[in-house]
Write a protein that holds these residues in place. Structure first.
Motif, mmCIF file in Angstrom:
data_model
loop_
_atom_site.group_PDB
_atom_site.id
_atom_site.type_symbol
_atom_site.label_atom_id
_atom_site.label_comp_id
_atom_site.label_asym_id
_atom_site.label_seq_id
_atom_site.Cartn_x
_atom_site.Cartn_y
_atom_site.Cartn_z
ATOM 1 N N LYS B 37 0.808 -1.220 0.000
ATOM 2 C CA LYS B 37 0.000 0.000 0.000
ATOM 3 C C LYS B 37 0.845 1.276 0.000
ATOM 4 O O LYS B 37 0.432 2.294 -0.543
ATOM 5 C CB LYS B 37 -0.937 0.014 1.216
ATOM 6 C CG LYS B 37 -2.111 -0.956 1.078
ATOM 7 C CD LYS B 37 -3.189 -0.676 2.111
ATOM 8 C CE LYS B 37 -3.915 0.612 1.820
ATOM 9 N NZ LYS B 37 -5.229 0.753 2.441
ATOM 10 N N THR B 38 2.009 1.228 0.654
ATOM 11 C CA THR B 38 2.817 2.442 0.764
ATOM 12 C C THR B 38 3.887 2.527 -0.311
ATOM 13 O O THR B 38 4.394 3.615 -0.582
ATOM 14 C CB THR B 38 3.523 2.511 2.133
ATOM 15 O OG1 THR B 38 4.371 1.353 2.249
ATOM 16 C CG2 THR B 38 2.505 2.515 3.268
ATOM 17 N N GLY B 39 4.228 1.396 -0.915
ATOM 18 C CA GLY B 39 5.304 1.403 -1.895
ATOM 19 C C GLY B 39 6.678 1.621 -1.286
ATOM 20 O O GLY B 39 7.643 1.896 -1.983
ATOM 21 N N MET B 40 6.785 1.511 0.034
ATOM 22 C CA MET B 40 8.072 1.710 0.700
ATOM 23 C C MET B 40 8.816 0.380 0.803
ATOM 24 O O MET B 40 8.203 -0.684 0.748
ATOM 25 C CB MET B 40 7.845 2.268 2.110
ATOM 26 C CG MET B 40 7.255 3.669 2.122
ATOM 27 S SD MET B 40 7.342 4.410 3.751
ATOM 28 C CE MET B 40 5.786 3.929 4.443
ATOM 29 N N PRO B 41 10.149 0.440 0.970
ATOM 30 C CA PRO B 41 10.921 -0.801 1.104
ATOM 31 C C PRO B 41 10.466 -1.593 2.329
ATOM 32 O O PRO B 41 10.082 -1.015 3.345
ATOM 33 C CB PRO B 41 12.367 -0.308 1.291
ATOM 34 C CG PRO B 41 12.378 1.100 0.806
ATOM 35 C CD PRO B 41 10.995 1.639 1.027
ATOM 36 N N HIS B 42 10.544 -2.909 2.204
ATOM 37 C CA HIS B 42 10.135 -3.806 3.283
ATOM 38 C C HIS B 42 10.848 -3.477 4.590
ATOM 39 O O HIS B 42 10.220 -3.426 5.666
ATOM 40 C CB HIS B 42 10.419 -5.257 2.855
ATOM 41 C CG HIS B 42 9.889 -6.277 3.804
ATOM 42 N ND1 HIS B 42 10.543 -6.625 4.957
ATOM 43 C CD2 HIS B 42 8.739 -7.009 3.788
ATOM 44 C CE1 HIS B 42 9.840 -7.538 5.609
ATOM 45 N NE2 HIS B 42 8.738 -7.780 4.919
ATOM 46 N N ALA B 43 12.147 -3.230 4.502
ATOM 47 C CA ALA B 43 12.934 -2.982 5.720
ATOM 48 C C ALA B 43 12.465 -1.702 6.418
ATOM 49 O O ALA B 43 12.406 -1.624 7.651
ATOM 50 C CB ALA B 43 14.419 -2.884 5.383
ATOM 51 N N THR B 44 12.130 -0.688 5.610
ATOM 52 C CA THR B 44 11.663 0.578 6.173
ATOM 53 C C THR B 44 10.326 0.390 6.888
ATOM 54 O O THR B 44 10.136 0.834 8.017
ATOM 55 C CB THR B 44 11.498 1.633 5.053
ATOM 56 O OG1 THR B 44 12.723 1.741 4.345
ATOM 57 C CG2 THR B 44 11.113 2.988 5.631
ATOM 58 N N VAL B 45 9.413 -0.292 6.198
ATOM 59 C CA VAL B 45 8.091 -0.529 6.783
ATOM 60 C C VAL B 45 8.241 -1.308 8.082
ATOM 61 O O VAL B 45 7.641 -0.977 9.103
ATOM 62 C CB VAL B 45 7.187 -1.291 5.789
ATOM 63 C CG1 VAL B 45 5.893 -1.742 6.464
ATOM 64 C CG2 VAL B 45 6.873 -0.413 4.586
ATOM 65 N N ARG B 46 9.083 -2.325 8.049
ATOM 66 C CA ARG B 46 9.262 -3.170 9.217
ATOM 67 C C ARG B 46 9.784 -2.360 10.400
ATOM 68 O O ARG B 46 9.299 -2.480 11.516
ATOM 69 C CB ARG B 46 10.239 -4.300 8.875
ATOM 70 C CG ARG B 46 10.195 -5.388 9.907
ATOM 71 C CD ARG B 46 10.905 -6.662 9.487
ATOM 72 N NE ARG B 46 10.757 -7.628 10.556
ATOM 73 C CZ ARG B 46 11.347 -7.501 11.731
ATOM 74 N NH1 ARG B 46 12.130 -6.462 11.986
ATOM 75 N NH2 ARG B 46 11.144 -8.404 12.679
ATOM 76 N N ARG B 47 10.774 -1.513 10.133
ATOM 77 C CA ARG B 47 11.373 -0.708 11.199
ATOM 78 C C ARG B 47 10.342 0.255 11.789
ATOM 79 O O ARG B 47 10.198 0.394 13.000
ATOM 80 C CB ARG B 47 12.570 0.074 10.626
ATOM 81 C CG ARG B 47 13.266 0.973 11.615
ATOM 82 C CD ARG B 47 14.581 1.515 11.039
ATOM 83 N NE ARG B 47 14.430 2.179 9.749
ATOM 84 C CZ ARG B 47 13.940 3.410 9.594
ATOM 85 N NH1 ARG B 47 13.535 4.097 10.643
ATOM 86 N NH2 ARG B 47 13.830 3.948 8.408
ATOM 87 N N LEU B 48 9.578 0.914 10.922
ATOM 88 C CA LEU B 48 8.563 1.861 11.393
ATOM 89 C C LEU B 48 7.483 1.141 12.203
ATOM 90 O O LEU B 48 7.062 1.610 13.258
ATOM 91 C CB LEU B 48 7.928 2.589 10.200
ATOM 92 C CG LEU B 48 8.831 3.582 9.447
ATOM 93 C CD1 LEU B 48 8.104 4.111 8.213
ATOM 94 C CD2 LEU B 48 9.247 4.742 10.346
#
Lengths: 259, 259
Positions: B37-48
């Motif tokens: 949904k956000t188009g952000m990298p997996h690692a970024t989403v996970r960290r957030l």
């Protein structure tokens, strides 16, 4: 675009700290107050606030003060532990309110406190200490005793061995007496308190149980002491609690579990 | 601690994008869904997500999916445009509900839509498209017409010149006819719609005015078409609206202003 050498992790925690600076009784904050409350540099607070306002998470009033914005309110309504329960319970709470014309409260367990998810009150009803999203102690509120009694042995020991503040002369703070009340509540599913939290206010509370037998919430009616017979109120409170429980999948015969 | 070369501005906007990915009907999201949904990298989403969960802003269910947490719900209840109005209006809405046993809705203007701040519905009432925090069109809902009519000339022109979607065969989409309805509504303070948004559902709506004469909200009762005479419902809806307006400082003689 300004660059920063703050790790992303810190930006997130700063942002959350800024948002959580808004609290009941402090729902409107100036930039200076936000700086003071968070201890962050003025420039950082200003940058975050501008961005949050631009996204609708915060709103800036005509007085220049900041408040929680509509988009955060909308986001909050998606919380599964409150909103579906609230929507499900509200019709029953309305009927209970229409029948009794008293305060009607719905609360869930959060840590070692009860959080009020919804409250209906007559325009001219007595003032209470509680408010929606506010917290009540487990050991001396009606909803609190119900949630505590079904919160499992670990929670019960933690609460009984911790500080048990006295709110009125009638607050029960004796652990042995509380244990007896907890055992009674587990057997009956109800709790009746008399002036333990606020002088002159009694509470008649019952548990709300889901299809797995887990107590997920408590429902109470708060009445002026001696204004009505608790025995007259109790059946309607219990019936409303059972009605909500049925919508959650509970059926007669489902055994109420310990947490 | 990991360092990042993302500017802080971007971290904030990413965080908000992640939070606002939660929407009505999509209130429970897996990590993979958040990434998509956000188009952000997996690692970024996970960290957030880990940080947001740690702070109680999100919650992780037993199924591993993420939802909006209790702390964001509590934060949302501080929004001044919804919660004080809701708390003030709720007793009147309850009384209206007790008297009529119909859907009772409270809405405010947000951009070019009406946002529902509270809704009371009988357990067995007819289904509606609307829900709390949901949005209704201004040109063909009861609360929408009231808010549009008092939203000022700029808003009215913008809406009438924009797309006017037809929801049912009875939706009024002719700008000239809408202008007439708007003028009527400004004179009477009320709007009655018949099956314009949902077939078989009528709405009787009135304005809520503050001490400065500004229309801050609209109150409506939604009834099954032809189930009751609108003329019989209207006085109680208007009286409830005036009661809420009085609590906001309105008094007879205060002139209702254009925005």
């Amino acid at each position: 675009m300004p660059r920063t050498n703050e790790p992303g992790r810190t930006v997130v925690s700063r942002l959350l700290e800024l948002l959580f600076a808004f609290q009941p009784g402090q729902s409107s904050l100036s930039l200076a107050e936000l700086v003071r409350k968070t201890g962050m540099p003025h420039a950082t607070v200003r940058r975050l606030v501008v961005e949050l306002t631009g996204a609708g998470a915060l709103e800036r009033g005509e007085d220049g003060r900041y408040t929680v914005g509509l988009r955060l309110w909308q986001l909050g309504t998606l919380a599964p532990r409150t909103e579906p329960l609230r929507a499900l319970a509200l019709p029953f709470m309305e009927d209970l309110y229409a029948a009794l014309q008293q305060h009607v409260q719905l609360a869930i367990l959060e840590g070692r406190e009860a959080v009020i998810v919804e409250r209906l009150s007559a325009p001219n009803a007595m003032d209470l200490v509680s408010q929606v999203a506010g917290r009540l102690p487990l050991h001396c509120s009606g909803v609190g005793k119900v949630l505590l009694s079904h919160g499992g042995p670990d929670l019960i020991e933690e609460v009984l061995r911790g500080a048990l503040p006295r709110y009125t002369a009638r607050t029960v703070v004796d652990p042995a007496e509380l244990r007896k009340q907890i055992a009674d509540c587990r057997r009956t599913g109800t709790a009746v308190i008399r002036g333990e939290l606020t002088d002159g206010a009694d509470s008649v509370a019952t548990r709300i149980v889901n299809g797995e037998g887990v107590v997920v919430a408590a429902l109470s009616v708060v009445v002026r002491s001696d204004s009505v017979k608790h025995q007259a109120v109790l059946p309607s409170v219990v019936a409303s609690g059972l009605g909500i429980s049925r919508l959650l999948g509970w059926r007669p015969g489902v055994k109420v579990r310990e947490r």
